[in-house]
Structure formats: structure tokens, C-alpha cells
Design a protein around this motif. Structure first.
Motif, mmCIF file in Angstrom:
data_model
loop_
_atom_site.group_PDB
_atom_site.id
_atom_site.type_symbol
_atom_site.label_atom_id
_atom_site.label_comp_id
_atom_site.label_asym_id
_atom_site.label_seq_id
_atom_site.Cartn_x
_atom_site.Cartn_y
_atom_site.Cartn_z
ATOM 1 N N SER A 12 -7.014 -11.035 39.608
ATOM 2 C CA SER A 12 -5.655 -11.553 39.399
ATOM 3 C C SER A 12 -5.496 -12.108 37.997
ATOM 4 N N PHE A 13 -4.321 -11.898 37.459
ATOM 5 C CA PHE A 13 -4.039 -12.392 36.110
ATOM 6 C C PHE A 13 -2.845 -13.323 36.143
ATOM 7 N N LYS A 14 -2.920 -14.309 35.270
ATOM 8 C CA LYS A 14 -1.778 -15.203 35.120
ATOM 9 C C LYS A 14 -0.836 -14.604 34.103
ATOM 10 N N LYS A 15 0.449 -14.834 34.255
ATOM 11 C CA LYS A 15 1.397 -14.400 33.247
ATOM 12 C C LYS A 15 1.247 -15.298 32.005
ATOM 13 N N PRO A 16 1.222 -14.782 30.801
ATOM 14 C CA PRO A 16 1.340 -13.388 30.426
ATOM 15 C C PRO A 16 0.010 -12.629 30.496
ATOM 16 N N LEU A 17 0.098 -11.422 31.014
ATOM 17 C CA LEU A 17 -1.052 -10.520 31.038
ATOM 18 C C LEU A 17 -1.260 -10.067 29.591
ATOM 19 N N ILE A 18 -2.474 -10.244 29.062
ATOM 20 C CA ILE A 18 -2.694 -9.868 27.654
ATOM 21 C C ILE A 18 -3.683 -8.711 27.558
ATOM 22 N N LEU A 19 -3.266 -7.660 26.866
ATOM 23 C CA LEU A 19 -4.192 -6.594 26.493
ATOM 24 C C LEU A 19 -4.302 -6.679 24.982
ATOM 25 N N ALA A 20 -5.519 -6.734 24.472
ATOM 26 C CA ALA A 20 -5.653 -6.827 23.020
ATOM 27 C C ALA A 20 -6.868 -6.039 22.567
ATOM 28 N N GLY A 21 -6.810 -5.616 21.314
ATOM 29 C CA GLY A 21 -7.917 -4.849 20.741
ATOM 30 C C GLY A 21 -7.360 -4.003 19.626
ATOM 31 N N LEU A 36 -15.888 -9.153 21.515
ATOM 32 C CA LEU A 36 -16.576 -10.427 21.770
ATOM 33 C C LEU A 36 -15.704 -11.606 21.380
ATOM 34 N N GLU A 37 -15.033 -11.479 20.238
ATOM 35 C CA GLU A 37 -14.201 -12.595 19.808
ATOM 36 C C GLU A 37 -12.988 -12.767 20.732
ATOM 37 N N LEU A 38 -12.401 -11.653 21.139
ATOM 38 C CA LEU A 38 -11.261 -11.746 22.078
ATOM 39 C C LEU A 38 -11.713 -12.411 23.379
ATOM 40 N N ALA A 39 -12.886 -11.987 23.866
ATOM 41 C CA ALA A 39 -13.393 -12.547 25.128
ATOM 42 C C ALA A 39 -13.616 -14.050 24.980
ATOM 43 N N SER A 40 -14.077 -14.465 23.778
ATOM 44 C CA SER A 40 -14.341 -15.899 23.587
ATOM 45 C C SER A 40 -13.037 -16.704 23.660
ATOM 46 N N PHE A 41 -11.899 -16.040 23.404
ATOM 47 C CA PHE A 41 -10.603 -16.729 23.519
ATOM 48 C C PHE A 41 -9.976 -16.523 24.899
ATOM 49 N N PHE A 71 -17.016 1.419 24.905
ATOM 50 C CA PHE A 71 -16.214 0.789 25.966
ATOM 51 C C PHE A 71 -17.133 0.293 27.098
ATOM 52 N N LYS A 72 -18.122 1.136 27.438
ATOM 53 C CA LYS A 72 -19.046 0.734 28.519
ATOM 54 C C LYS A 72 -19.758 -0.548 28.111
ATOM 55 N N GLU A 73 -20.146 -0.604 26.831
ATOM 56 C CA GLU A 73 -20.856 -1.788 26.352
ATOM 57 C C GLU A 73 -19.934 -3.024 26.380
ATOM 58 N N VAL A 74 -18.686 -2.831 26.011
ATOM 59 C CA VAL A 74 -17.720 -3.946 26.055
ATOM 60 C C VAL A 74 -17.659 -4.500 27.477
ATOM 61 N N LYS A 75 -17.570 -3.599 28.437
ATOM 62 C CA LYS A 75 -17.490 -4.042 29.839
ATOM 63 C C LYS A 75 -18.746 -4.804 30.253
ATOM 64 N N GLU A 76 -19.896 -4.221 29.906
ATOM 65 C CA GLU A 76 -21.161 -4.835 30.326
ATOM 66 C C GLU A 76 -21.349 -6.209 29.691
ATOM 67 N N VAL A 77 -21.079 -6.279 28.393
ATOM 68 C CA VAL A 77 -21.399 -7.505 27.673
ATOM 69 C C VAL A 77 -20.350 -8.601 27.895
ATOM 70 N N THR A 78 -19.066 -8.216 27.929
ATOM 71 C CA THR A 78 -18.020 -9.256 28.000
ATOM 72 C C THR A 78 -17.395 -9.392 29.382
ATOM 73 N N GLY A 79 -17.549 -8.374 30.221
ATOM 74 C CA GLY A 79 -16.896 -8.395 31.538
ATOM 75 C C GLY A 79 -15.411 -8.052 31.461
ATOM 76 N N HIS A 228 -7.687 -6.735 15.339
ATOM 77 C CA HIS A 228 -8.830 -6.126 14.650
ATOM 78 C C HIS A 228 -9.679 -7.234 14.042
ATOM 79 N N ILE A 229 -10.975 -7.036 14.031
ATOM 80 C CA ILE A 229 -11.861 -8.087 13.518
ATOM 81 C C ILE A 229 -11.635 -8.312 12.020
ATOM 82 N N ASN A 230 -11.201 -7.243 11.314
ATOM 83 C CA ASN A 230 -10.956 -7.353 9.869
ATOM 84 C C ASN A 230 -9.782 -6.428 9.503
ATOM 85 N N PRO A 231 -8.545 -6.884 9.779
ATOM 86 C CA PRO A 231 -7.385 -5.982 9.654
ATOM 87 C C PRO A 231 -7.277 -5.190 8.346
ATOM 88 N N PRO A 232 -7.565 -5.794 7.160
ATOM 89 C CA PRO A 232 -7.351 -4.999 5.933
ATOM 90 C C PRO A 232 -8.214 -3.741 5.861
#
Ligand code: PEP
Ligand code: MN
Length: 357
Positions: A12-21, A36-41, A71-79, A228-232
Motif C-alpha cells: 500500500s502507498f500513501k498519497k502521493p504515490l511517487i515514481l522517480a528515477g 540508492l539515494e532515492l530509497a534513502s529518501f 533493475f534486478k539489482e535495484v530491487k534486491e538491494v533497495t527493495g 538523476h544522480i548527476n543531471p548535467p
């Protein structure tokens, strides 16, 4: 997607549902460090493009299938849950095999019913969550058509993403929001989960917060934001990507109003008002065209622009009407005078042109 509780794959997600990357997964390092940084937030859903539809050949067209390992690694490491864009049945097969949780149809794909049908057929029998971006052209029927094609294939976990509409004129927005179009979708299918992608609407970092807040105020359920971790250094859409830190600041600043009923009612009223305004503008434009036509007639027949008797007659008649319609007389006088002034200006313009010739 359980519409009201925002549940994806049992979570279950609380509003607002956030997709980021990032717009695109570019390398294992860039994918992992961003996730990893997104997950930390506290962001729970990671998005990245693997197959990128580019306007012209020769640009970065995505890393393709090998990105799915990241993607598989993202799932495994960050959930986190993962999401990517698919445009044909091959993409779907690869993404589902790799365990991607959420698939989305890009704006160019939604505009193409053949592609949407192919995708719907390929997804039949799965319980994957599918997000449908609006088509590039402002056509609510085409957008709804894509929703219907997927639902007809038995896909019930469907949500839509408002990412704005292409425009030739370069203005404030990269893609025009035309908010009344997603609102019309919501009116037609009230149970639809609606997300907003402020990155593709705004096209620049400073617009992400105001567009996101507006989406929240209009009752959207969540946001998809390019991060993005480093947008420029980004290989695609670098002008609009923000860091995970910046995204977190924006999310914390968002005001989420809980009174959904009044928000929806307000959106409905605003939509109606927008429609009336559009009709009003259309009528004013028609009136000016008639004025110019009258101007040409007066030139041909050597008549002066100002016909005071006619003007008094028009104003007095309308003011009498205004009081019958319970509209303030002074207000109507001001509006009529402004319209009349502009009509005269347009006619004088025609006289001026005639004199020069
Ligand atoms: C994207 O999300 O990176 C993307 C290509 O979006 P759209 O289809 O909205 O242009
Ligand atoms: Mn992008």
C-alpha cells in the motif's frame, strides 16, 4: 492497482504515490547510485527508460536488455519496485521475464492504436500494473481508447500519467498541460488512478514544484519525476532532471489536501469555467472578425467609423439585458466599452491601411 488505497503488488502507498528515477538507465553505477539515494529518501518505486523513443535517429536510444539486470539489482538491494517503458511485445516479454513490476506506455506509443493493441494482446493474462501516458496530441478519446484496449485484455491495474501535449510554439512549458483533458478522463472514468509527470510538462527543474503542487491541488494521486544522480551528465532529457535530494525537498514542500471531495468538485467547476472562457474567447474573436468586415464595408461606402446612434443603442440594450440576467450593470458597461473600443481600433486599422494604398 487498487485505486483507492494505491496498492501495487500487495504493497500500500500513501498519497502521493511517487515514481522517480532517471529518464534513461545509462550505466550500472548511475542506476544504482540514483536508486540508492532515492530509497534513502523513502521513494518506493524506481523508474528508468531502457528502450528510449527518440525524435531523431543517432541519439542515445537506451541501453536495452542489459539494463534489466541493473533493475534486478535495484530491487534486491533497495527493495524498491521497478518501472520501465515498453513499446512492443518484445519489450514486454523481456521486462516481465526480468521481474519488472510496472510497465508504462510512452506518449508516442499511446498515440498509436496498432502499438497499443499489440501491447494489450501481449499483456493479456498477466497481473502487471500498467501506466498509460497521454498521447502526444491533445486527444482525450485516444487516451481513453488506450485505457479501454488494456482493460479489454483483462488488465485491471491501469493508471494514467499526464505528461502534457506537444506544441510547435515554444513557450513556458515543454509540453502544454491542458489540465482540462486529464480532468475530462477522470470525469469519464472516476475510478482511474491519475499520476502527473511534471518533468515532461515543465521541461525544466524550476517548474517541477509548481506543476506538482497544481496536480496535487487538482486531486491527482501521484507523481512520476525524472531524477538523476548527476543531471548535467544525463544522456537524455538532461535539462529537466533533478537530483534525488532536490526531489525530496519538493516532496516535503508539497501540500496534500485530504478533502478529496471538495477538490474534485472544485476541479469540475474549474473545468466548466475553462470551457466557458474558451467559448467566450471564441465569441470575442468572431465579434472582432465581424467588426473588421463592417470596417471594410464602411471604407467601400465612404462611411465614418463612429456611428454614435448605433453605439448608444447597442450599449443601452445590453445593459437592460444585463439587469434581467442579474449581472452588474456597471460591470457590463465596462466590458462593452472595452469591446467597443477594440472594435473601433480594428476598424480604424482597416481605414489606415486603405489610406496608405
Ligand atoms: C520518459 O518518461 O522518459 C518518456 C520518454 O516520456 P514520454 O513518453 O512522456 O515522452
Ligand atoms: Mn524523459
Amino acid at each position: 492497482m487498487d485505486i483507492k488505497n494505491l496498492t501495487i503488488k500487495g504493497e500500500s502507498f500513501k498519497k502521493p504515490l511517487i515514481l522517480a528515477g532517471p529518464c534513461s538507465a545509462e550505466s550500472r553505477e548511475q542506476t544504482m547510485s540514483t536508486a540508492l539515494e532515492l530509497a534513502s529518501f523513502g521513494v518506493k518505486i524506481f523508474r528508468a527508460g531502457i528502450w528510449k523513443p527518440r525524435t531523431k535517429p543517432g541519439g542515445f536510444e537506451g541501453v536495452g536488455e542489459r539494463g534489466l539486470d541493473w533493475f534486478k539489482e535495484v530491487k534486491e538491494v533497495t527493495g524498491m519496485l521497478t518501472a520501465t517503458e515498453v513499446a512492443n511485445s518484445k519489450h514486454i516479454e523481456m521486462a516481465l521475464r526480468a521481474g519488472v513490476d510496472i510497465l508504462w506506455l510512452g506518449a508516442r506509443t499511446t498515440a498509436n492504436p496498432f502499438a497499443v493493441q499489440e501491447i494489450s494482446d501481449a499483456l493479456a493474462g498477466t497481473d502487471v500494473t500498467v501506466l498509460i501516458k497521454n498521447p502526444v496530441n491533445p486527444d482525450p478519446e485516444l487516451w481513453l481508447g488506450a485505457v479501454e484496449r488494456l482493460m479489454n485484455s483483462g488488465i485491471t491495474n491501469v493508471a494514467v500519467v499526464h505528461r502534457g501535449f506537444s506544441t510547435y510554439e515554444k513557450g513556458l512549458f515543454r509540453n502544454l498541460p491542458h489540465w482540462h483533458i486529464p480532468i475530462e478522463l477522470k470525469r469519464r472514468v472516476p475510478s482511474l488512478t491519475m499520476l502527473c509527470d511534471p518533468s515532461h510538462i515543465g521541461g525544466r527543474p524550476e517548474l517541477i514544484y509548481p506543476i506538482s503542487q497544481q496536480a496535487m491541488d487538482m486531486g491527482f494521486d501521484g507523481l512520476m519525476v525524472e531524477t538523476h544522480i548527476n543531471p548535467p551528465t544525463a544522456l537524455s532529457d538532461k535539462e529537466q532532471q533533478i537530483t534525488p535530494f532536490a526531489l525530496n525537498t519538493i516532496i516535503k514542500a508539497l501540500v496534500i489536501r485530504e478533502t478529496v471531495d471538495s477538490t474534485e468538485r472544485l476541479s469540475e467547476l474549474r473545468r466548466e469555467m475553462d470551457e466557458v472562457d474558451e467559448r467566450l474567447l471564441d465569441l470575442i474573436s468572431k465579434r472582432m472578425a465581424i467588426s473588421r468586415e463592417i470596417g471594410r464595408y464602411k471604407v467601400e461606402h465612404n462611411m465614418p467609423v463612429l456611428q454614435p446612434v448605433r453605439y448608444d443603442y447597442t450599449v443601452n440594450r445590453r445593459i437592460a439585458q444585463a439587469s434581467e440576467l442579474l449581472v452588474d450593470e456597471d460591470f457590463i458597461r465596462t466590458v462593452l466599452e472595452a469591446i467597443h473600443e477594440e472594435s473601433v481600433r480594428q476598424q480604424l486599422d482597416i481605414f489606415g491601411k486603405e489610406e496608405k494604398e
